[in-house]
Every structure is written in structure tokens, then in C-alpha cells.
Design a protein around this motif. Structure first.
Motif, PDB file in Angstrom:
ATOM      1  N   VAL A  26      47.132 118.007 -38.168  1.00  0.00           N
ATOM      2  CA  VAL A  26      45.876 118.072 -37.427  1.00  0.00           C
ATOM      3  C   VAL A  26      45.800 116.848 -36.511  1.00  0.00           C
ATOM      4  O   VAL A  26      45.933 115.715 -36.974  1.00  0.00           O
ATOM      5  CB  VAL A  26      44.664 118.100 -38.376  1.00  0.00           C
ATOM      6  N   THR A  27      45.585 117.068 -35.237  1.00  0.00           N
ATOM      7  CA  THR A  27      45.663 115.992 -34.254  1.00  0.00           C
ATOM      8  C   THR A  27      44.823 116.331 -33.040  1.00  0.00           C
ATOM      9  O   THR A  27      44.247 117.426 -32.959  1.00  0.00           O
ATOM     10  CB  THR A  27      47.131 115.777 -33.830  1.00  0.00           C
ATOM     11  N   GLU A  28      44.740 115.394 -32.098  1.00  0.00           N
ATOM     12  CA  GLU A  28      44.092 115.662 -30.817  1.00  0.00           C
ATOM     13  C   GLU A  28      45.109 115.726 -29.684  1.00  0.00           C
ATOM     14  O   GLU A  28      44.728 115.776 -28.523  1.00  0.00           O
ATOM     15  CB  GLU A  28      43.057 114.581 -30.510  1.00  0.00           C
ATOM     16  N   ALA A  29      46.376 115.713 -30.005  1.00  0.00           N
ATOM     17  CA  ALA A  29      47.436 115.783 -28.992  1.00  0.00           C
ATOM     18  C   ALA A  29      48.438 116.859 -29.396  1.00  0.00           C
ATOM     19  O   ALA A  29      49.582 116.553 -29.757  1.00  0.00           O
ATOM     20  CB  ALA A  29      48.114 114.434 -28.834  1.00  0.00           C
ATOM     21  N   PRO A  30      48.048 118.128 -29.354  1.00  0.00           N
ATOM     22  CA  PRO A  30      48.924 119.204 -29.837  1.00  0.00           C
ATOM     23  C   PRO A  30      50.229 119.326 -29.065  1.00  0.00           C
ATOM     24  O   PRO A  30      51.261 119.682 -29.629  1.00  0.00           O
ATOM     25  CB  PRO A  30      48.063 120.459 -29.684  1.00  0.00           C
TER      26      PRO A  30
END
Length: 571
Positions: free
Chosen positions: A476-480
């Protein structure tokens, strides 16, 4: 009749003699030759050292999410699709595409490995170093070659220019062509209007440069600023027989042709539809910019006073520009304000004012936009340096026999503004963006964490997860895009990816799951979820860069032990 003709010819000769010769020309047998040779050698040295600083460790920092968009655009170009990453024009993406192809071809021939990260950033690093040329020419055309060399040196060795020249974004190319366009237009204005062929040549070259500038980034307002400046200032002293020219329609037609030829994707309806949605903020998936401990809106629609604060750029300059450069910039700016009616000093004030005011009022702010301001910052600093040297020489003129005081003052400023910045930049490599001056040292990675890291360290966090995660685990991240690239590179295509700010995603104890959090990627849509993650799961990995937290990995249901955070987390 003969006397009248002789008088006319004499006046015409005087007018031609008063015209400032193009800096690109060399008059044999004069001191201009020696000065230009000195300038050429000095510029060559600056470009070589500046390129070395920009290329140092170019591939050692992982991709940012914005750069992944360029990688995907290059892959789309391979498929014949030129509409990818449509919010930006083609020129930067074409150069990146060619650089990536060239690197892979070189790898196949030599067996050596050139990282994609370095190949993608390589065009900007080179053009960034070469920008010393148009900055020198523009400054010298307005002032003199000494001032031009100072401005070029400050750019070549300036840690702030180097920082943004190493990012795979459009600003570097735009600045390169913008400065050439300004210089060529001024050169056309400074040439005697009777020399119509030479005037047209420089004017048309300026038009081509403006077209290339807009094919680098959709910022056409710099063309408007150029026209507004020349409407209010005359850069050539008017002499008898001087013919002032107005900008013909052909100039703007050449701008359009150069723009379309180098950015043909603009003719696609798909691109226009995308641009319409993008400019209408319909494609935003998250909002917010973290400055210090406060989250601000960062959208154009919130302009001017309901988004990031108006002092955003001034604060960045105050804590990120080396103090010696900052002081000389202030000196040069004050001197320019006092002489604002003069076209040369007026240009400096005009560009500084019409950059800092509208950009500060704009809701959407990013430090990399400052790259287009830095040439005028360095130009003002160069003016300040020349004035300081002149003042010191005047005050101590009794001891200035043979120019000893002048040389001493020049040498001292070279140490402060050239040698010391070179060492500072070299010591900051490859994490140039983390540089702060003596005022802002304690605020490093505090006010501008997103841009100071720009996803630096994220690849290390992904590498850790790839080494530890069981099959089909969740990241889970903000930079897929970055996660997709590096999981493929680390042979972990089985790992799943989710975006934390996605409204359809909820933090749960579902195992195995790895949450990669970055302080600079705190948004209104994910700030509560980030708090939940930190409260519920152990920190199993921290990507620390010079003691500052770049990325953290929290694990759900992995059974892994907690690790020690970075130094800044313990302060």
C-alpha cells in the motif's frame, strides 16, 4: 550635393557604429577577440564541471512517480502512441525516449549496465549544464561579459540549479530555450534597424526558440513577458537615422510552426480532451502539500489565499539558496530597483517581479518551478558581485595600484561564490535537494519534504518489501507507478499494489500487507489512514537519508520485529 551625401553617410556610419555587435560574432584584430576567447574557455570549464556535478550519482536515486510517467510515455512511444502523459508536450519525452533507447543499445553492445534512472535524467543534466551559454549571452547583452560570466558561473555551480536539472521534468528544457529566446530577441533589438537581414535572422531564431520553449512546457506566458518588457523598454540607444521595428506577424507564425513541428501531438483531439480534464482538476486523485506540520491545499482553484501560503517560494529561497549568493542577490536587486529605468537593470527587476508575484499568488506551487526564476536570481547576484568589486576598489583606491585590490576582491568572491558552492554541491551529491543553508539547516526535510526527497529512498523500501514479503502480499503506497516498476525489476510481479488515498481502500489487519509511508506524500485523503497505520502496525523498515526519514515500511500480520526510526524521528 556631395557634402550633403557625405553628411548622411557619416551619420549613418555613426549610427551603425553605435549599434551593439552580436555577442556571437568576433571582430578580428581587436580586444573583443581576446575577451571572447577568455569567455569561451571560461564557459567551457563551467559547462564541463557543471555537467560533472549534474551527472554525479545520477542513477543512484530511485525514480519518482512523476518520472515513472515519463518511462511509461517512452514505452508508449515504442508502440506508436504519442498521446501518453498528455498534460506535458513532447520534446522532453522524445529526448528521454531517445536516451533510454540509446542506453539499452549501448548496453547490448558493451555488456555494461546503464541504469534507466540515469538514462532518463541524462538529457536534463546535459541541457542544464549547457544553460550556462544562453544565460551568459543574455546577461552580457544586457550588461557586459564580466557580469555574464559571473551569472553563468553561479548557474553552473549552484546547488539549486543542479538539484532541479537532475529531475526528469520539463522545466530544464523550458529554461534553456527561454533564455535563448530572450537573448536572441534582445540581440535583434540591439542591432541597427537598417540591417534588416541581420535583424530578421535573430528575430526568427528567437521565434524558433520560443516555439521550442512551449514544446518543452506549456508555459506561453514567458513569450508575453518578453513582449511586455520590450513594449516598455528600449534596449538600444536611439541614434539619428535609427529605425525602430515592430514585431511582425511572421514572428508569431514561426513560433507556432516550431511549436507544432516539435509537438505534433497537440493536433490530436485526445490530447485536447485530456488537457481540458487536467486543467479542470478532474484528474486529481489526492490533494494537499505538507509544509512543516500543516497540510495546505495545492490546487489552482484555491488561488490566491486559500491554498499554499504566498510566502512559499520566498521561504524556499531563504533557506535553500547559499547565503553568499542570497546576499549578493539582495545587493544586485536593490541596485536594480534604484536604476529600474535603465533597460538592463529594468530587465532584472521586471523578470523577478513578474515571476515572484503571480507564482506566489497561484495556489498550486512546486519548488521545481523555481528553476525558471534562478537565472534571474543569478543575474541579480552577478550584478551585485560586480558592484561590490567596484565599490571595494573605489574605497581602497589608494592601495589599488596595478589593480591589486580589485583582484583581491574578485578572488575573495570567487572563493565565496564559486569554489565554496562547487564543494557544497559536490558534498551534497547525490542528494542535492536536501541541501539547506546556515539559516535553514535545522529545517531540512521539514517545510518541503515532498520535493526535498522527491521519492528518494522509496526504491530501497520497495526492495526491502520484495525481499521479505510472501507470495501475493499487498503493498500500500502513494506511488503505485514506482512500486510497479521496481517490483518488476526485483522479480516480484506477484505482489499486489493499492493506493492508500483511494477512497475505496480501508486500513485493515489483512495479512500480509506492507504500508510504505512517506511524510512528503501526506494528503487530505490519506492523513487519517496514515495515523491508523502508525498506531496499529510495527515499523519494520526505515529508509534513512543523512539521518532524515525518506520512507517507512509498516507491516500488518508479518510477525516482524519493530526497528529503530531515523534520527529526525527521535528529535
Amino acid at each position: 550635393m556631395q557634402m550633403a551625401a557625405a553628411g548622411v553617410n557619416s551619420a549613418k556610419s555613426e549610427a551603425l557604429a553605435s549599434a551593439k555587435p552580436p555577442l556571437l560574432s568576433i571582430r578580428a584584430g581587436s580586444t573583443v577577440v581576446s575577451w571572447q576567447k577568455t569567455a569561451i574557455y571560461a564557459l567551457a570549464f563551467m559547462i564541463i564541471v557543471g555537467a560533472g556535478l549534474r551527472l554525479k550519482g545520477l542513477g543512484s536515486i530511485g525514480f519518482a512517480e512523476d518520472e515513472i510517467n515519463k518511462v511509461e510515455a517512452a514505452r508508449a512511444y515504442d508502440r506508436g502512441d504519442y498521446t501518453a502523459n498528455a498534460e506535458h508536450p513532447m520534446l522532453m519525452k522524445v529526448l528521454i525516449y531517445l536516451s533510454l533507447r540509446g542506453a539499452r543499445y549501448g548496453n547490448s553492445l558493451t555488456g555494461q549496465s546503464v541504469l534507466d534512472e540515469a538514462a532518463l535524467r541524462f538529457p536534463n543534466a546535459i541541457f542544464g549544464a549547457l544553460t550556462a551559454i544562453p544565460l551568459f549571452l543574455l546577461t552580457a547583452a544586457l550588461f557586459d561579459q564580466k557580469t555574464g560570466l559571473w551569472a553563468a558561473a553561479l548557474w553552473s555551480f549552484g546547488v539549486n540549479a543542479i538539484t532541479f536539472n537532475r529531475v526528469g521534468k520539463e522545466d530544464t528544457l523550458m529554461v534553456f530555450f527561454m533564455l535563448f529566446a530572450f537573448y536572441l530577441f534582445i540581440q535583434a533589438k540591439q542591432i541597427d534597424g537598417n540591417e534588416k537581414g541581420l535583424v530578421s535572422r535573430f528575430r526568427n531564431l528567437s521565434a524558433v526558440s520560443f516555439g521550442l520553449m512551449m514544446a518543452s512546457k506549456y508555459f506561453p506566458h514567458y513569450l508575453g513577458l518578453n513582449m511586455l518588457y520590450h513594449h516598455n523598454y528600449s534596449v538600444r540607444e536611439r541614434q539619428p537615422g535609427y529605425q525602430r521595428w515592430t514585431t511582425p506577424l511572421s514572428f508569431f507564425l514561426i513560433v507556432c510552426v516550431a511549436f507544432v513541428v516539435t509537438n505534433p501531438a497537440i493536433l490530436s483531439p485526445k490530447v485536447w480532451n485530456y488537457l481540458n480534464a487536467y486543467s479542470g482538476e478532474k484528474l486529481l486523485t489526492h490533494t494537499g502539500y505538507l509544509m512543516g506540520d500543516r497540510l495546505y491545499k495545492n490546487t489552482i482553484s484555491r488561488s490566491p489565499f486559500w491554498a499554499t501560503p504566498v510566502y512559499f517560494y520566498l521561504l524556499y529561497l531563504a533557506i535553500k539558496v547559499p547565503l553568499a549568493v542570497l546576499i549578493t542577490t539582495i545587493v544586485g536587486t536593490i541596485a536594480s530597483v534604484r536604476r529600474w529605468r535603465h533597460p538592463s537593470y529594468g530587465f532584472v527587476i521586471f523578470m523577478l517581479f513578474f515571476w515572484i508575484v503571480p507564482y506566489s499568488l497561484m495556489g498550486a506551487k512546486w519548488p521545481r518551478y523555481l528553476l525558471s526564476l534562478m537565472p534571474f536570481i543569478y543575474m541579480a547576484a552577478a550584478v551585485g558581485v560586480v558592484l561590490i568589486i567596484g565599490w571595494v576598489s573605489s574605497v581602497f583606491k589608494k592601495w589599488n595600484s596595478g589593480g591589486a585590490v580589485t583582484w583581491a576582491a574578485t578572488g575573495s568572491l570567487v572563493l565565496l561564490l564559486v569554489v565554496w558552492p562547487v564543494w557544497t554541491a559536490y558534498a551534497s551529491a547525490p542528494h542535492y535537494a536536501l541541501y539547506s543553508n546556515e539559516i535553514g539547516h535545522r529545517y531540512t526535510a521539514y517545510f518541503f519534504p515532498h520535493d526535498e526527497f522527491y521519492d528518494d529512498g522509496l526504491n530501497d523500501a520497495i526492495r526491502f518489501v520484495c525481499a521479505q514479503a510472501p507470495p501475493s502480499a499487498l503493498i500500500v503506497t502513494e506511488a503505485p507507478g514506482v512500486v510497479r516498476y521496481y517490483t518488476e525489476k526485483f522479480n516480484r510481479k506477484d505482489l499486489q499494489t493499492h493506493v492508500l488515498s483511494d477512497p475505496n481502500f480501508a486500513v485493515s489487519d489483512q495479512a500480509p500487507a506492507y504500508f510504505i509511508l512517506q511524510r512528503g506524500r501526506t494528503y487530505f485523503e490519506n492523513q487519517d489512514k496514515m495515523k491508523q497505520v502508525r498506531a496499529r502496525f510495527p515499523l519494520v523498515y526505515a529508509s534513512c537519508i543523512r539521518g532524515y526519514t525518506a520512507a517507512e515500511v509498516y507491516a500488518a500480520g508479518s510477525g516482524m520485529s519493530a526497528v529503530t526510526p531515523c534520527d529526525d524521528a527521535r528529535r
